[in-house]
Design a protein around this motif. Sequence first.
Motif, PDB file in Angstrom:
ATOM      1  N   UNK A 175      33.986  59.144  30.631  1.00 35.83           N
ATOM      2  CA  UNK A 175      32.537  59.267  30.789  1.00 35.83           C
ATOM      3  C   UNK A 175      32.114  59.356  32.255  1.00 35.83           C
ATOM      4  N   UNK A 176      32.895  58.739  33.136  1.00 34.95           N
ATOM      5  CA  UNK A 176      32.514  58.687  34.550  1.00 34.95           C
ATOM      6  C   UNK A 176      32.956  59.900  35.349  1.00 34.95           C
ATOM      7  N   UNK A 177      34.040  60.537  34.945  1.00 31.86           N
ATOM      8  CA  UNK A 177      34.635  61.598  35.758  1.00 31.86           C
ATOM      9  C   UNK A 177      34.810  62.883  34.954  1.00 31.86           C
ATOM     10  N   UNK A 178      35.170  63.933  35.661  1.00 36.80           N
ATOM     11  CA  UNK A 178      35.522  65.209  35.032  1.00 36.80           C
ATOM     12  C   UNK A 178      37.032  65.410  35.028  1.00 36.80           C
ATOM     13  N   UNK A 179      37.776  64.344  35.243  1.00 40.49           N
ATOM     14  CA  UNK A 179      39.234  64.442  35.298  1.00 40.49           C
ATOM     15  C   UNK A 179      39.798  64.933  33.966  1.00 40.49           C
ATOM     16  N   UNK A 180      40.828  65.779  34.008  1.00 38.36           N
ATOM     17  CA  UNK A 180      41.473  66.220  32.765  1.00 38.36           C
ATOM     18  C   UNK A 180      42.169  65.059  32.069  1.00 38.36           C
ATOM     19  N   UNK A 181      42.462  65.236  30.792  1.00 36.99           N
ATOM     20  CA  UNK A 181      43.028  64.165  29.976  1.00 36.99           C
ATOM     21  C   UNK A 181      44.349  63.662  30.534  1.00 36.99           C
ATOM     22  N   UNK A 182      45.208  64.578  31.013  1.00 34.59           N
ATOM     23  CA  UNK A 182      46.519  64.142  31.497  1.00 34.59           C
ATOM     24  C   UNK A 182      46.393  63.254  32.736  1.00 34.59           C
ATOM     25  N   UNK A 183      45.383  63.529  33.555  1.00 35.80           N
ATOM     26  CA  UNK A 183      45.182  62.722  34.754  1.00 35.80           C
ATOM     27  C   UNK A 183      44.671  61.329  34.385  1.00 35.80           C
ATOM     28  N   UNK A 184      43.779  61.260  33.424  1.00 35.70           N
ATOM     29  CA  UNK A 184      43.260  59.973  32.961  1.00 35.70           C
ATOM     30  C   UNK A 184      44.378  59.164  32.320  1.00 35.70           C
ATOM     31  N   UNK A 185      45.225  59.827  31.538  1.00 36.02           N
ATOM     32  CA  UNK A 185      46.369  59.171  30.906  1.00 36.02           C
ATOM     33  C   UNK A 185      47.260  58.524  31.962  1.00 36.02           C
ATOM     34  N   UNK A 277      26.253  49.926  30.530  1.00 41.99           N
ATOM     35  CA  UNK A 277      26.162  50.330  31.937  1.00 41.99           C
ATOM     36  C   UNK A 277      25.832  49.084  32.750  1.00 41.99           C
ATOM     37  N   UNK A 278      26.793  48.663  33.562  1.00 37.50           N
ATOM     38  CA  UNK A 278      26.681  47.408  34.309  1.00 37.50           C
ATOM     39  C   UNK A 278      26.571  47.687  35.805  1.00 37.50           C
ATOM     40  N   UNK A 295      32.980  50.186  26.038  1.00 34.79           N
ATOM     41  CA  UNK A 295      33.305  50.677  27.384  1.00 34.79           C
ATOM     42  C   UNK A 295      32.216  50.277  28.382  1.00 34.79           C
ATOM     43  N   UNK A 296      32.635  49.767  29.526  1.00 38.83           N
ATOM     44  CA  UNK A 296      31.692  49.307  30.539  1.00 38.83           C
ATOM     45  C   UNK A 296      31.762  50.235  31.750  1.00 38.83           C
ATOM     46  N   UNK A 297      30.659  50.863  32.046  1.00 41.24           N
ATOM     47  CA  UNK A 297      30.569  51.730  33.223  1.00 41.24           C
ATOM     48  C   UNK A 297      29.885  50.944  34.331  1.00 41.24           C
ATOM     49  N   UNK A 314      25.686  61.451  34.811  1.00 40.30           N
ATOM     50  CA  UNK A 314      27.026  61.958  34.492  1.00 40.30           C
ATOM     51  C   UNK A 314      27.578  61.244  33.252  1.00 40.30           C
ATOM     52  N   UNK A 315      27.357  59.951  33.167  1.00 41.87           N
ATOM     53  CA  UNK A 315      27.833  59.171  32.025  1.00 41.87           C
ATOM     54  C   UNK A 315      27.128  59.604  30.740  1.00 41.87           C
ATOM     55  N   UNK A 316      25.844  59.898  30.843  1.00 43.73           N
ATOM     56  CA  UNK A 316      25.047  60.235  29.664  1.00 43.73           C
ATOM     57  C   UNK A 316      25.064  61.716  29.324  1.00 43.73           C
ATOM     58  N   UNK A 317      25.716  62.524  30.165  1.00 43.13           N
ATOM     59  CA  UNK A 317      25.704  63.962  29.936  1.00 43.13           C
ATOM     60  C   UNK A 317      24.337  64.572  30.207  1.00 43.13           C
TER      61      UNK A 317
END
Length: 490
Positions: A175-185, A277-278, A295-297, A314-317
């Motif tokens: 939710x916070x980034x545009x990172x691809x799935x493999x990078x988040x993994x 959202x904290x 999930x806590x942003x 960005x979190x909310x789209x």
Amino acid sequence: MLDDLLLLKGDSILLSCEHSFQMIGEDKESQGYIIQFQQVSSNQVSEDISEWGGKSIRIKPFASLVNDLDELYNSLAETDTLKRFKAQLLFQQMLLRVIEACQFNQELGDSVLEVKRTISYIHQHYMEKLTTIQLAQQANISIRQYTRVFKKLTGKTPINYINHYRINRSKELLLETDDPVHKISYKIGINDVHYFTRCFKQNVGCSPKEYVRLRHLNSKIVTMYYAGEMLALGVTPIGALQTTIRQLQTPISGIVSIGDVNCDVKILKELQPDIIIASDFMSKEELLKIEQLAPVIVIPWDIHPNERLLRIARVLGKVKEASAYLAQYEQTRQLVKKWCTTQFPFTQTATIIRLDEQKVWVHASRFFPIFYDVMPFAPSKLMLETTEIHTNLRRIDISFNRILEIDADRIYIVIGGEREFNRWLEELTLIKDWYKLKAVQRNQVFILRHQGISNSVYTLNWQLGEVPTLLAPSTTAASKEGLLVNILEK
């Protein structure tokens, strides 16, 4: 002698015969069983009971224990030898369960503390390779004992807990980034993206990309401090802290208070949020409690309000909505600033303060951009020497007996939510040095409402409409709906 001990439903306590006690119930419905027995042999058991005495234990399943107790008490009046023998066996079985529970609690002792430490270690090092063997060695207990205590504390095996924790952290990154799935993994400690995707689906019920799409479409969101940012984006949070709700310029229906200044986890859990959202100034203990629920942003609080809005968007789209809102806000801001320049060509110093017990809190100018970036105000001498040069300072406190240090052309006092505010204000105005301040002598001390004073773009946009009143207030009480309450007479 035992200290007072609170016993809840389902608790039991084992005492040796030399103890006396008194049971006090909070209401008339409080009930319990008392079983007295006489030991005929083995001093070792007496010693063990003395060691365990005074510690509450839980016998599970509780319903089964109650049934056995009922049966035992009903059999006390029996005269039949066989039934009395059966009652004796039932009592011994119950006593065995109690002793085993006491032994287990004793065995846990330091083990619980050590396992809790490894759980904290998991939270800090979840992105690294972790195994049950490694964690058990760290706790200095056997793998079997470690797994048993871990499951008792968390309800999960160590590996299941680690995977669950990693998946929750991956939700936040998605939710916070545009990172691809493999990078988040990789970031959460799972090097195999296929395994990560499989774990994610098992835990969440959909793929990582589908999760982001669903959260952007319709989510129940709780925010501790950022209700204004969400409202600017056209989203109403389902819950927020009361202190945040109070700072909104107008009441908003549908926002549940989750506590005054600290989050009530019980209320938060009942709301069943999809996202929380904290803020970064929440303690690690607070964040640890709430991240078990959703999930806590974590959004930094002490950043430019425009940047804060974009991060939340960005979190909310809602990035497009945020850009449009900021464009409109900037256009209005420039128009009001131009008007201020033509109407008030001379700059004055201004100080915005809050009151506490025998203290004045002076805030940094960056939290009041309408006052210092739009209106013709400059920070006071005290601010220039403190909050304006030390970026880590958000505010400084000045005791009432040093009140002359806050001197400025104008002083704005924010009404606090505390009941003692009026008393503090009266005490401040009774100080002799209060009347030596320029702002007091020129009748330039003003009272600001707490509502509408927060540093969100949503509230700042509203504050722009209050600028004419803030610059040239009438000598009578201001509008009930406005930011300015009244003028403090000299």
